[in-house]
Design a protein around this motif. Sequence first.
Motif, PDB file in Angstrom:
ATOM      1  N   SER A 148      -7.812  -1.157   7.158  1.00  0.00           N
ATOM      2  CA  SER A 148      -8.068  -0.090   5.970  1.00  0.00           C
ATOM      3  C   SER A 148      -8.781   0.959   6.338  1.00  0.00           C
ATOM      4  CB  SER A 148      -8.934  -0.934   4.719  1.00  0.00           C
ATOM      5  OG  SER A 148      -8.213  -2.147   4.248  1.00  0.00           O
ATOM      6  N   THR A 170     -12.189   0.685   0.256  1.00  0.00           N
ATOM      7  CA  THR A 170     -12.500   0.292   1.603  1.00  0.00           C
ATOM      8  C   THR A 170     -13.926   0.404   1.733  1.00  0.00           C
ATOM      9  OG1 THR A 170     -10.062   1.271   2.264  1.00  0.00           O
ATOM     10  CG2 THR A 170     -12.102   0.932   4.084  1.00  0.00           C
ATOM     11  N   TRP A 187       0.675  -1.051   0.042  1.00  0.00           N
ATOM     12  CA  TRP A 187      -0.048  -0.032  -0.051  1.00  0.00           C
ATOM     13  C   TRP A 187       0.733   1.250  -0.072  1.00  0.00           C
ATOM     14  CZ3 TRP A 187      -4.193  -1.694   4.326  1.00  0.00           C
ATOM     15  CH2 TRP A 187      -5.105  -2.402   3.686  1.00  0.00           C
TER      16      TRP A 187
END
Length: 268
Positions: free
Chosen positions: A215, A239, A60
């Motif tokens: 998340s 998300t 990420w």
Amino acid sequence: MSSTSNKHPYHLVNPSPWPFVASVAAVVLAVGAINYMKEGQPWVMLAGLLLVLYTMYVWWRDVIREAQKDKSHTKEVQFGLKFGVGLFILSELMFFVAWFWAFFNASLGGSPAGDVWPPEGIEPIHTFGLPFINTMLLVISGFVLEWGHKGLMKDNRKRAILGVYGAFGLGFVFMCVQLYEYGAAGFGFTDGIYSSVFYMATGFHGFHVFVGLVSLFICGVRLQKGDFTKDQHVGLLSTSWYWHFVDIVWIFLFVWVYWWGNSAFFAQ
């Protein structure tokens, strides 16, 4: 390499070790989970979980750099990312199809225990106790998150932050309630087909809630840093989709496992 130096709007990703590392982490986690269920030893499973979390973080991190620093996430790239998230959620849905299949096969007579469901000696968790409370928590969290998302679309960052952290808080309480429910349950994972299917289905969902919480927390931090805008917020949108998926799966679990599966319909 930034897409602005190309004659096309697509992003050619640089070589990355994280897909391979993620595959190894998933195998270690799966093998460790099986070993834990059979032998009760959690160490391999915990090592796999830590490796999964590390891979999530660094992967990420790289994607965020591509979006914020390199400006590589054009509209075409954003569409591809959204499409990929949709396919990922669809693949996760197939896992739950398997758990529901096992539940219905056992409860409707596919096993000796199916003659009486729940099987004799099993006292199921009361439908409108903790499971109902958890259902309300997740449903409300979905509305709170959507309220925050709509705030971002109106350039109201404060509302977006409140919505994301509000959903995170409700989801965290959900996990605490579920852990308490497991501790108060009168049956263990190895106490027959009912127990095994129950813990696999609800526990696998609980893991998805945990991933969703991670998340949400990351999205909250990024909102505070000013990363997301109304025109570029794929991370928050992804998300949100994932959290709504978690909501819907739990509603199915509540209706079929906690309510229908506990009803007197099965009394023979």
